[in-house]
Design a protein around this motif. Structure first.
Motif, short mmCIF file in Angstrom:
data_model
loop_
_atom_site.label_atom_id
_atom_site.label_comp_id
_atom_site.label_asym_id
_atom_site.label_seq_id
_atom_site.Cartn_x
_atom_site.Cartn_y
_atom_site.Cartn_z
N SER A 288 0.81 -1.23 0.00
CA SER A 288 0.00 0.00 0.00
C SER A 288 0.84 1.27 0.00
N PRO A 289 1.90 1.40 0.83
CA PRO A 289 2.68 2.64 0.80
C PRO A 289 3.27 2.93 -0.58
N VAL A 290 3.72 1.88 -1.28
CA VAL A 290 4.28 2.07 -2.61
C VAL A 290 3.19 2.48 -3.59
N LEU A 291 2.04 1.79 -3.52
CA LEU A 291 0.94 2.10 -4.43
C LEU A 291 0.43 3.51 -4.20
N ARG A 292 0.29 3.91 -2.93
CA ARG A 292 -0.23 5.26 -2.63
C ARG A 292 0.75 6.35 -3.06
N LEU B 246 1.88 18.01 -5.53
CA LEU B 246 3.12 18.01 -4.76
C LEU B 246 3.57 16.58 -4.50
N ALA B 247 2.63 15.66 -4.33
CA ALA B 247 2.97 14.26 -4.12
C ALA B 247 3.64 13.65 -5.35
N ASP B 248 3.43 14.27 -6.53
CA ASP B 248 4.07 13.86 -7.80
C ASP B 248 3.85 12.38 -8.10
N PRO B 249 2.60 11.95 -8.22
CA PRO B 249 2.34 10.54 -8.49
C PRO B 249 2.61 10.18 -9.95
N THR B 250 2.74 8.89 -10.19
CA THR B 250 2.86 8.41 -11.56
C THR B 250 1.50 8.38 -12.24
N VAL B 251 0.47 8.02 -11.47
CA VAL B 251 -0.90 7.96 -11.98
C VAL B 251 -1.75 8.88 -11.11
N LEU B 252 -2.52 9.76 -11.75
CA LEU B 252 -3.39 10.69 -11.02
C LEU B 252 -4.83 10.43 -11.44
N VAL B 253 -5.71 10.25 -10.47
CA VAL B 253 -7.11 10.01 -10.73
C VAL B 253 -7.91 11.18 -10.18
N LEU B 254 -8.69 11.83 -11.04
CA LEU B 254 -9.55 12.95 -10.63
C LEU B 254 -10.99 12.50 -10.72
N ASP B 255 -11.62 12.28 -9.56
CA ASP B 255 -13.00 11.80 -9.52
C ASP B 255 -13.93 12.97 -9.22
N GLU B 256 -14.54 13.52 -10.26
CA GLU B 256 -15.42 14.69 -10.11
C GLU B 256 -14.71 15.82 -9.37
N ALA B 257 -13.41 15.94 -9.60
CA ALA B 257 -12.61 16.84 -8.79
C ALA B 257 -12.78 18.31 -9.14
N THR B 258 -13.42 18.63 -10.26
CA THR B 258 -13.62 20.04 -10.62
C THR B 258 -15.06 20.47 -10.41
N SER B 259 -15.87 19.64 -9.76
CA SER B 259 -17.29 19.94 -9.64
C SER B 259 -17.55 21.15 -8.76
N SER B 260 -16.63 21.49 -7.84
CA SER B 260 -16.87 22.60 -6.93
C SER B 260 -16.33 23.92 -7.46
N LEU B 261 -15.74 23.92 -8.65
CA LEU B 261 -15.12 25.13 -9.17
C LEU B 261 -16.09 25.91 -10.05
N ASP B 262 -15.98 27.24 -9.98
CA ASP B 262 -16.74 28.06 -10.91
C ASP B 262 -16.00 28.07 -12.24
N LEU B 263 -16.61 28.68 -13.25
CA LEU B 263 -16.01 28.63 -14.59
C LEU B 263 -14.64 29.28 -14.66
N PRO B 264 -14.41 30.49 -14.09
CA PRO B 264 -13.05 31.04 -14.12
C PRO B 264 -12.06 30.15 -13.40
N GLY B 265 -12.46 29.63 -12.23
CA GLY B 265 -11.57 28.76 -11.48
C GLY B 265 -11.28 27.47 -12.23
N GLU B 266 -12.31 26.95 -12.92
CA GLU B 266 -12.12 25.71 -13.69
C GLU B 266 -11.14 25.92 -14.84
N ARG B 267 -11.26 27.05 -15.54
CA ARG B 267 -10.32 27.33 -16.64
C ARG B 267 -8.90 27.45 -16.13
N LEU B 268 -8.75 28.09 -14.95
CA LEU B 268 -7.43 28.25 -14.36
C LEU B 268 -6.85 26.89 -14.01
N VAL B 269 -7.65 26.02 -13.42
CA VAL B 269 -7.18 24.69 -13.06
C VAL B 269 -6.86 23.87 -14.30
#
Length: 607
Positions: free
Chosen positions: A436-440, A519-542
């Protein structure tokens, strides 16, 4: 014999089977609880032995008192006034016994308190460690209120037992035992009277044990439900107030509170019969001992001093029973609590660590799902047999209707759940073979929740890399567009975000969670509905930050808002756990189909 020729009805057999099952289960739970208690006490064997010596010395000194009184009456007093030595010797012995009893019991209480606190500390650590060790499946079914109940009210019940009742009851039991032995040695007929008085007390204790055990289990259950309801309501207080549900939740809480009150009243009712019953049995036994002993004194077969000692012994024997009764209340409550805590500690993670873990050397981030099948518990199958390959460095967006299996894929790739069939591989290695530590470290998920812990902004960003420098933390924040609003906070990166990030908006919390993941710099990044809380300007920035930061890593993006999908190299459209469309965003729009329809609907919504 019944009219059915002596055959037992199926309902009778079923009831017997259920009763037998309950008994077996109850015995198993009791063994589990005792095993837990044994493991908690085992490290303190030496100090427990010292405590046993102390309490035995104290009890023996207390029991010597009535015998010394009989000597004073029958031996020392008749020698007066000519010889005061016997009276002085008996008085000195009585004083020495009293001092020994006081010093020994005082030391014993301090030693026992130290043992109790060490046991409770060990148990708190075990419960906390266990709740962190258990898999996501457990936490999604075992409510936070129940876990809080294990850490608070259940451990408090155990504390009350170990701190107070257990110390006194061990001393009381030893005093009763030694009193019975001493009385029998001093005057066997009086010892027989005491044994006869014990018979109704034994039946009363059996009755109390049976009924109080049920009552205390019920009390612990309603106590946990009360805590769960309170935590659930306070956690969702925004929804409660937004939908004007205060009266409904108040009625539910009041109903549970009444059930908890009634459970306590039933316990008090049982105690109200048990304690007076014991007191009555003790007093009646003293009267019988007085009558029998007085008759023997008149006959000249029993000395007056011995009669006084007999009465003191009988009275002293039954005096601790009231304390034992109070202890039994605490014991039943603690036993019910220990059953629940031991049940939590007996839970096993559904995602288990590999026996021989395989390291990911020079990870690239290639993902492959081979005939993956999965379903939550006894529910329907979500993924009937998914085959999917995501090359290293590719950004893939998963779209589809609710329940299509998008988040399930994310949970399997990050190994919050294990597939029930097939394999999930990272760089050709089955993730069940990766520690798990390696996978995480190599596979990180950012969810819609964007949870922030109490602490500073910098500490929250550095959650995955506590050793990161301030420059690295600020660079991660800049990469996702969070630096500007962070520097605008009262203390910048040292600003305390408070509980759940209460000092920042939902969109800002999401940006901080992005900075944490990057910052964790993973090899694989999974974004699960991760932009749902952002407004349109914030979403474009992200999105601008995502495009640069995802360039050299594998990424899976799950989103209903198709603006997030635009940065993907590849789009997979899922329906009922199967890929029905696969291609680049532009190619799928040109092809027509489900993604094209979703894209058209999204474009219309922007207008």
């Amino acid at each position: 014999m019944s009219a059915a020729g002596g055959r037992r009805r199926p309902t009778d057999a079923a009831h017997d089977d259920e009763t037998r099952f309950d008994r077996v289960t109850s015995r198993a739970v009791r063994r589990r609880s005792l095993a837990l208690l044994g493991s908690l006490l085992r490290p303190h064997v030496r100090i427990l032995a010292w405590a046993a010596v102390l309490v035995t010395a104290s009890s023996a000194a207390q029991v010597a008192g009535p015998w010394l009184v009989s000597l004073a009456i029958d031996v020392a007093l008749p020698a007066l006034p000519g010889d005061v030595a016997p009276l002085a010797a008996v008085g000195g012995a009585y004083l020495a016994a009293a001092v020994l009893a006081g010093v020994a019991i005082g030391t014993y209480r301090r030693v026992a308190a130290r043992i109790a606190q060490n046991v409770l500390l060990d148990l708190r650590r075990r419960v906390f460690r266990q709740t962190q060790r258990l898999s996501l499946e457990f936490h999604e079914s075992y409510t936070s209120g129940r876990i809080i109940s294990r850490q608070t009210s259940d451990l408090e019940a155990l504390r009350e037992l170990l701190d107070g009742g257990l110390v006194g009851v061990i001393s009381s039991l030893l005093v009763m035992l030694l009193t019975a032995v001493g009385l029998t040695i001093l005057d066997p007929p009086s010892g027989l009277v005491l044994m006869v008085g014990l018979l109704p007390a034994w039946f009363l204790v059996r009755w109390f044990r049976k009924h109080s055990q049920i009552a205390y289990r019920e009390q612990r259950t309603w106590s946990a439900r009360l805590i769960v309801k309170f935590v659930e309501t306070m956690t969702g207080i925004r929804a409660v107030q937004a939908f004007n549900r205060e009266s409904t939740t108040e009625r539910d809480y009041d109903r549970i509170g009444q059930e908890y009150r009634d459970a306590n009243l039933r316990i008090f009712g049982i105690n109200g019969r048990f304690a007076p019953g014991l007191l009555l049995i003790g007093n009646v036994t003293v009267v019988i001992a007085l009558a029998v002993g007085g008759w023997r004194v008149l006959e000249g077969t029993l000395a007056v001093g011995v009669l006084v000692a007999v009465l003191l012994y009988v009275k002293r024997f039954f005096a601790p029973i009231q304390q034992i009764a109070m202890f039994y209340n605490a014991f039943q409550s603690a036993a019910a609590a220990l059953e629940k805590v031991s049940g939590l500690l007996a839970e096993e993670p559904t995602v288990v660590e590999p026996a021989e873990p395989v390291d990911l050397r020079d990870p690239r981030g290639e993902l492959r799902l081979e005939n993956v099948r999965f379903g939550y518990g006894d529910g329907p199958v979500v993924l009937p047999g998914l085959d999917l390959t995501i090359p290293a460095g590719q950004t893939v967006a998963l779209v589809g209707s609710t329940g299509a299996g998008k988040s399930t894929i994310a949970k399997l790739v990050t190994r919050f759940y294990d597939a029930t069939g097939g394999r999930v591989l990272v760089d050709g290695v089955d993730i069940r073979d990766i520690a798990s530590p390696v996978l995480r470290r190599h596979v990180v998920m950012v969810t819609q929740e964007a949870y922030l812990f109490s602490g500073s902004v910098a500490e929250n960003i550095a959650l995955g890399r506590p050793d990161a420098t301030r420059e690295e933390i600020e660079a991660a924040a800049r990469a996702v567009g969070a630096h500007e609003f962070v520097t605008g906070l009262p203390d910048g990166y040292d600003t305390e975000v408070n509980k759940r990030g209460g000092r920042v908006s939902a969109g800002q919390r999401q940006l901080l969670s992005f900075a944490r993941a990057f910052l964790a710099d993973p090899t694989v990044l999974v974004l699960d509905e991760a932009t749902s809380s952002l407004d349109l300007p914030g979403e474009r920035l992200v999105q601008r930050g995502l495009q640069s930061l995802l360039a050299d890593r594998t990424a899976i993006i799950i989103a209903h808002r198709l603006s997030t999908v635009e940065i993907a190299d590849r789009v997979l459209v899922l329906e009922q756990g199967e890929v029905v469309e696969d291609g680049s965003p532009d190619a799928l729009v040109d092809r027509g189909g489900r993604f094209a329809a979703l894209n058209a609907a999204w474009q219309d919504s922007l207008v």
